[in-house]
Write a protein that holds these residues in place. Structure first.
Motif, PDB file in Angstrom:
ATOM      1  N   PRO A 287       0.826  -1.191   0.000  1.00  0.00           N
ATOM      2  CA  PRO A 287       0.000   0.000   0.000  1.00  0.00           C
ATOM      3  C   PRO A 287       0.863   1.243   0.000  1.00  0.00           C
ATOM      4  CG  PRO A 287       0.076  -0.965   2.186  1.00  0.00           C
ATOM      5  CD  PRO A 287       0.730  -1.948   1.250  1.00  0.00           C
ATOM      6  N   LEU A 288       0.348   2.310  -0.583  1.00  0.00           N
ATOM      7  CA  LEU A 288       1.074   3.557  -0.636  1.00  0.00           C
ATOM      8  C   LEU A 288       0.793   4.406   0.582  1.00  0.00           C
ATOM      9  CD1 LEU A 288       0.428   4.378  -4.364  1.00  0.00           C
ATOM     10  CD2 LEU A 288       2.648   3.959  -3.353  1.00  0.00           C
ATOM     11  N   SER A 289       1.835   5.037   1.102  1.00  0.00           N
ATOM     12  CA  SER A 289       1.669   5.939   2.220  1.00  0.00           C
ATOM     13  C   SER A 289       1.161   7.280   1.716  1.00  0.00           C
ATOM     14  CB  SER A 289       3.015   6.145   2.929  1.00  0.00           C
ATOM     15  OG  SER A 289       2.920   7.206   3.857  1.00  0.00           O
TER      16      SER A 289
ATOM     17  N   ASN B 190       7.637  -3.024  -6.105  1.00  0.00           N
ATOM     18  CA  ASN B 190       7.259  -1.632  -6.266  1.00  0.00           C
ATOM     19  C   ASN B 190       5.803  -1.433  -5.870  1.00  0.00           C
ATOM     20  OD1 ASN B 190       8.119   0.927  -6.803  1.00  0.00           O
ATOM     21  ND2 ASN B 190       8.054   0.748  -9.033  1.00  0.00           N
ATOM     22  N   ALA B 191       5.506  -0.297  -5.248  1.00  0.00           N
ATOM     23  CA  ALA B 191       4.151   0.005  -4.798  1.00  0.00           C
ATOM     24  C   ALA B 191       3.292   0.484  -5.967  1.00  0.00           C
ATOM     25  CB  ALA B 191       4.200   1.066  -3.705  1.00  0.00           C
ATOM     26  N   ARG B 192       2.007   0.621  -5.713  1.00  0.00           N
ATOM     27  CA  ARG B 192       1.066   1.091  -6.732  1.00  0.00           C
ATOM     28  C   ARG B 192       0.090   2.077  -6.119  1.00  0.00           C
ATOM     29  NH1 ARG B 192      -0.386  -1.640 -11.456  1.00  0.00           N
ATOM     30  NH2 ARG B 192       0.724  -3.588 -11.877  1.00  0.00           N
ATOM     31  N   GLY B 193      -0.433   2.958  -6.965  1.00  0.00           N
ATOM     32  CA  GLY B 193      -1.562   3.779  -6.578  1.00  0.00           C
ATOM     33  C   GLY B 193      -2.740   3.409  -7.459  1.00  0.00           C
ATOM     34  N   SER B 194      -3.841   4.092  -7.279  1.00  0.00           N
ATOM     35  CA  SER B 194      -4.979   3.869  -8.161  1.00  0.00           C
ATOM     36  C   SER B 194      -4.666   4.477  -9.533  1.00  0.00           C
ATOM     37  CB  SER B 194      -6.229   4.531  -7.579  1.00  0.00           C
ATOM     38  OG  SER B 194      -6.082   5.948  -7.599  1.00  0.00           O
TER      39      SER B 194
END
Length: 305
Positions: free
Chosen positions: A37-39, A78-82
């Motif tokens: 999850p992204l901070s 690697n993280a992801r966003g919407s």
């Protein structure tokens, strides 16, 4: 391209894709890999550092200490966003790069990869990406002729098959790398060339994940093979600063006791990224490959097969 990236491209309606010469990127993460999850409040503090390939315009608050990076588990992902968050971030990063005089061109997938690396922090992503682009432009094209002194060792090479997770594989047969004989400039360029070849392989494959798996064959290691300068360059400069989140895991296979004092020196230098280095047996690594596709050094030679 993944569904998320397709949605991103539609949302910002980017009219053009600017290419960055030899830079090849793939921003999607394979479905079999976990995402983090992204901070909402990322804190990525940067400090200036130097590398053998640093460019003056690229050394502006972009070197991050390993100790200040986000927590790294046993595998880097690697993280992801919407899609909406990444679309807005893509447009914002591009705006900053376009406003910077002389910034080299870059494709959308690379922008998004750096945005994810900086957990959607636009300013941090733009600064880190600009530093990479200027560094890579200054380095120039790399041909096999340029790195022949390193290639001839046959100590490090890109494996022709992806692993089961869709990762490209860099194999290092450590006993073949002799410190007193190595050409540092050629070895460093070889490292960059190998990473970009990996990215190209994955971009050409439907199964490509965007991540790289490193296999260190540690058989026969001795002090003559210990190259801390090159190791630090590969892990800290190449894989943390310039190709972030690409190196997902390192398998140190059949490591002898002679490596322990070297690891004791290297481990604190690379900080949290030491957790991705796994000391294992050959059977553990073979499980990551489809039958007949494992690196030959894992199945042939002394103590194998």
């Amino acid at each position: 391209m993944s569904a998320a990236l397709s949605a991103t491209a539609r949302a910002v309606r980017v009219g053009r894709t600017r290419r960055a010469g030899p830079v090849i990127a793939r921003a999607d993460v394979h479905a079999t890999e976990r995402t983090r999850p992204l901070s909402r409040n990322p804190s990525c503090h940067a400090t200036v550092g130097s590398t053998p390939f640093s460019h003056p315009r690229a050394r502006r608050d972009v070197k991050t200490h390993a100790s200040s990076e986000e927590t790294v588990g046993d595998k880097v992902v690697n993280a992801r966003g919407s899609a909406e968050e990444e679309a807005l971030g893509l447009a914002a990063v591009r705006s900053r790069l376009d406003a910077t005089e002389g910034c080299p061109p870059v494709d959308d997938e690379t922008v998004i990869w750096f945005l994810r690396d900086r957990r959607l922090d636009v300013d941090a992503a733009a600064a880190k990406l600009e530093a990479f682009l200027r560094w890579r432009q200054a380095l120039g094209p790399i041909s096999e002729t340029d790195i022949q002194a390193s290639l001839s060792e046959n100590a490090a090479y890109v494996h022709p098959h992806l692993d089961k997770e869709g990762r490209a594989v860099i194999v290092v047969e450590i006993s073949k790398h002799v410190l007193k004989n190595r050409n540092l400039d050629a070895a460093q360029k070889h490292a960059v060339w190998a990473v970009e070849r990996c990215l190209s392989m994955m971009a050409d494959s439907e199964k490509g994940s965007g991540g790289i798996y490193a296999v260190w064959d540690m058989r026969g290691f001795s002090g003559a093979n210990a190259d801390l300068e090159l190791a630090k360059f590969c892990i800290l400069d190449v894989f943390r600063e310039y190709y972030p989140k690409r190196l997902t895991q390192v398998a140190a296979v059949d490591s002898p006791w002679q490596f322990k004092p070297i690891w004791a020196i290297l481990k604190p230098v690379i900080g949290k990224y030491s957790s991705v280095v796994k000391f294992c047996k050959v059977t553990d690594v073979l499980d990551n490959f489809h039958p007949g596709e494992a690196p030959a050094c894992l199945t042939t030679g002394a103590g194998r097969g």
